[in-house]
Scaffold this active site. Structure first.
Site, PDB file in Angstrom:
ATOM      1  N   ARG A 103     -22.754 -13.420  -3.847  1.00 14.45           N
ATOM      2  CA  ARG A 103     -23.566 -12.577  -4.732  1.00 14.45           C
ATOM      3  C   ARG A 103     -22.862 -11.267  -5.050  1.00 14.45           C
ATOM      4  NH1 ARG A 103     -28.669 -10.406  -1.215  1.00 14.45           N
ATOM      5  NH2 ARG A 103     -27.628 -10.235   0.793  1.00 14.45           N
ATOM      6  N   ARG A 153     -26.100  -8.520  13.194  1.00 17.88           N
ATOM      7  CA  ARG A 153     -26.427  -7.294  12.438  1.00 17.88           C
ATOM      8  C   ARG A 153     -27.615  -6.570  13.078  1.00 17.88           C
ATOM      9  NH1 ARG A 153     -25.362 -10.010   6.474  1.00 17.88           N
ATOM     10  NH2 ARG A 153     -23.153  -9.431   6.392  1.00 17.88           N
ATOM     11  N   HIS A 182     -32.633 -17.243   5.726  1.00 15.09           N
ATOM     12  CA  HIS A 182     -31.516 -16.297   5.577  1.00 15.09           C
ATOM     13  C   HIS A 182     -31.626 -15.627   4.201  1.00 15.09           C
ATOM     14  CE1 HIS A 182     -27.597 -14.558   6.027  1.00 15.09           C
ATOM     15  NE2 HIS A 182     -27.111 -15.201   4.985  1.00 15.09           N
TER      16      HIS A 182
HETATM   17  P1  NAI Z   1     -15.242 -16.209  -2.375  1.00 17.55           P
HETATM   18  O1  NAI Z   1     -15.461 -16.203  -3.835  1.00 17.55           O
HETATM   19  O2  NAI Z   1     -14.355 -15.177  -1.772  1.00 17.55           O
HETATM   20  O3  NAI Z   1     -14.688 -17.635  -1.925  1.00 17.55           O
HETATM   21  C1  NAI Z   1     -15.238 -18.835  -2.349  1.00 17.55           C
HETATM   22  C2  NAI Z   1     -14.110 -19.817  -2.505  1.00 17.55           C
HETATM   23  O4  NAI Z   1     -14.655 -21.117  -2.798  1.00 17.55           O
HETATM   24  C3  NAI Z   1     -13.154 -19.486  -3.659  1.00 17.55           C
HETATM   25  O5  NAI Z   1     -11.829 -19.338  -3.165  1.00 17.55           O
HETATM   26  C4  NAI Z   1     -13.268 -20.677  -4.607  1.00 17.55           C
HETATM   27  O6  NAI Z   1     -12.076 -21.013  -5.254  1.00 17.55           O
HETATM   28  C5  NAI Z   1     -13.717 -21.766  -3.647  1.00 17.55           C
HETATM   29  N1  NAI Z   1     -14.356 -22.905  -4.301  1.00 17.55           N
HETATM   30  C6  NAI Z   1     -15.247 -22.908  -5.314  1.00 17.55           C
HETATM   31  N2  NAI Z   1     -15.578 -24.177  -5.645  1.00 17.55           N
HETATM   32  C7  NAI Z   1     -14.895 -24.984  -4.796  1.00 17.55           C
HETATM   33  C8  NAI Z   1     -14.833 -26.388  -4.634  1.00 17.55           C
HETATM   34  N3  NAI Z   1     -15.546 -27.215  -5.391  1.00 17.55           N
HETATM   35  N4  NAI Z   1     -14.020 -26.883  -3.675  1.00 17.55           N
HETATM   36  C9  NAI Z   1     -13.277 -26.062  -2.896  1.00 17.55           C
HETATM   37  N5  NAI Z   1     -13.305 -24.711  -3.011  1.00 17.55           N
HETATM   38  C10 NAI Z   1     -14.103 -24.182  -3.950  1.00 17.55           C
HETATM   39  O7  NAI Z   1     -16.700 -16.144  -1.694  1.00 17.55           O
HETATM   40  P2  NAI Z   1     -17.065 -15.732  -0.191  1.00 17.55           P
HETATM   41  O8  NAI Z   1     -17.307 -14.284  -0.130  1.00 17.55           O
HETATM   42  O9  NAI Z   1     -16.066 -16.349   0.714  1.00 17.55           O
HETATM   43  O10 NAI Z   1     -18.483 -16.450  -0.013  1.00 17.55           O
HETATM   44  C11 NAI Z   1     -18.569 -17.854   0.025  1.00 17.55           C
HETATM   45  C12 NAI Z   1     -20.020 -18.304   0.122  1.00 17.55           C
HETATM   46  O11 NAI Z   1     -20.537 -17.946   1.406  1.00 17.55           O
HETATM   47  C13 NAI Z   1     -20.948 -17.655  -0.910  1.00 17.55           C
HETATM   48  O12 NAI Z   1     -21.881 -18.603  -1.386  1.00 17.55           O
HETATM   49  C14 NAI Z   1     -21.648 -16.574  -0.101  1.00 17.55           C
HETATM   50  O13 NAI Z   1     -22.891 -16.215  -0.660  1.00 17.55           O
HETATM   51  C15 NAI Z   1     -21.789 -17.283   1.222  1.00 17.55           C
HETATM   52  N6  NAI Z   1     -22.023 -16.420   2.365  1.00 17.55           N
HETATM   53  C16 NAI Z   1     -22.905 -16.871   3.300  1.00 17.55           C
HETATM   54  C17 NAI Z   1     -23.159 -16.152   4.438  1.00 17.55           C
HETATM   55  C18 NAI Z   1     -24.118 -16.689   5.453  1.00 17.55           C
HETATM   56  O14 NAI Z   1     -24.479 -15.956   6.375  1.00 17.55           O
HETATM   57  N7  NAI Z   1     -24.571 -17.928   5.338  1.00 17.55           N
HETATM   58  C19 NAI Z   1     -22.508 -14.846   4.687  1.00 17.55           C
HETATM   59  C20 NAI Z   1     -21.549 -14.484   3.648  1.00 17.55           C
HETATM   60  C21 NAI Z   1     -21.322 -15.247   2.533  1.00 17.55           C
END
Ligand code: NAI
Length: 308
Positions: free
Chosen positions: A82, A151, A175
């Site tokens: 987000r 946190r 979450h």
């Molecule tokens: P980011 O944008 O840095 O990384 C996401 C990666 O996924 C990118 O490198 C992108 O190329 C890759 N990607 C997209 N489609 C793909 C596919 N089909 N196959 C393989 N790779 C693909 O995002 P970030 O910050 O790493 O966040 C990732 C996710 O984790 C988000 O949805 C975020 O909201 C979520 N998140 C969840 C948390 C939790 O506590 N559950 C905490 C922090 C983030």
């Protein structure tokens, strides 16, 4: 222990780094769709091995799932994060398609794997993996509560001016900014209830700061956080790899526990070599039960947006 992480972005790479530094995995595969990105992250991380003293082999690949074959644990962090002002629920349109395709490809190459879902909206993405893969429920784990609890402990330590290692506390529920339930009545400092040290108002403020913990960071960073999410995922993977039988709040499919069914939401579970080995029933106050019911209703509403 072989671990695959899909998504070499902020959270995926941080998760790979913590897993490598903890040195319990023989191989960590990072997979992304962005050409060369996972290979670059893997090479950069491997060049920290002699500095950080780990032996895990880290391999990167652009979309070649055969490299993930035989993984014991697969972590899904692929999808969009987000931006400031967005809710996690707003990510569903793009992330549902990604999580569905990615989980199917992972299972094709690692039919016995345990899947940890990180992509948001996480409880709904965990539910989607249940509905679309047919994996047994002990092998599908949603990561949210472990991060939210970390946190919570940070905020409690800040309020108490105490070392974080003295603090214990847990966050259950969905979450999301409104769905999290920091269990203030069960939080302790050296086993003494924190209510002995903090006023009700201060404790409520700690709970509110915890709930918006992710949003606060998103505002500061311009995108969502990665160190604590990566560390939280690595702790879950370690509990499985080392058969720790450790308790974490995780999103899991409920079948009557906590009065809820057909929903994935954060409850305390025991993690060991078989994934979720037990759902732990703890006594909630009437107010906490009501919050859990409301949180579940909100998650169900988001689940209803899935095209299953
Ligand atoms: P980011 O944008 O840095 O990384 C996401 C990666 O996924 C990118 O490198 C992108 O190329 C890759 N990607 C997209 N489609 C793909 C596919 N089909 N196959 C393989 N790779 C693909 O995002 P970030 O910050 O790493 O966040 C990732 C996710 O984790 C988000 O949805 C975020 O909201 C979520 N998140 C969840 C948390 C939790 O506590 N559950 C905490 C922090 C983030």
């Amino acid at each position: 222990m072989k671990v695959t992480i899909v998504g070499a972005g902020a959270v995926g790479a941080s998760c790979a780094e913590y897993i490598a530094i903890k040195n319990f995995a023989s191989e960590v595969v990072i997979l992304d769709i962005k050409e060369g990105y996972a290979e670059g992250k893997a090479m950069d991380l491997m060049q920290t091995a002699s500095l950080n003293g780990f032996d895990s082999k880290i391999v990167g690949t652009t979309g070649d799932y055969s490299k993930s074959a035989g993984s014991d644990v697969c972590v899904i962090t692929s999808g969009i994060p987000r931006k400031p002002g967005m809710t996690r629920e707003e990510l569903i349109g793009i992330n549902a398609g990604i999580v569905k395709t990615v989980s199917a490809s992972l299972i094709e190459h690692s039919p016995n794997t345990i899947i940890i879902v990180v992509s948001n909206p996480m409880d709904t993405m965990t539910y989607l993996v249940h509905k679309t893969t047919g994996l047994p429920k002990n092998r599908i784990i949603g990561m949210g509560g472990a991060l939210d609890s970390a946190r919570f402990k940070y905020r409690l330590a800040e309020a108490l001016e105490a070392p974080i290692s003295d603090i214990d506390g847990m966050v259950l529920g969905g979450h999301s900014d409104t769905g999290m339930i920091p269990l203030t009545s069960l939080a302790t400092r050296n086993s003494v209830p924190v209510s002995k040290f903090l006023s009700e108002d201060r404790l409520n403020q700690v709970a509110e700061d915890t709930k918006v913990g992710g949003a606060t960071l998103t505002k500061l960073l311009g995108t969502s956080a990665w160190y604590a999410p990566g560390a939280a995922v690595s702790s879950l993977v370690q509990a499985i790899a080392c058969d720790q039988k450790k308790m974490f709040p995780c999103s899991t499919m409920l079948e009557g526990e906590y009065g809820l069914s057909d929903i994935c939401i954060g409850v305390p579970v025991i993690l060991g070599k078989d994934g979720i080995e037990k759902i732990v029933k703890i006594d909630l106050s009437d107010a906490e039960k009501e919050k859990m019911k409301n949180s579940a209703e909100a998650v169900s509403k988001t689940n209803a947006l899935l095209e299953l």
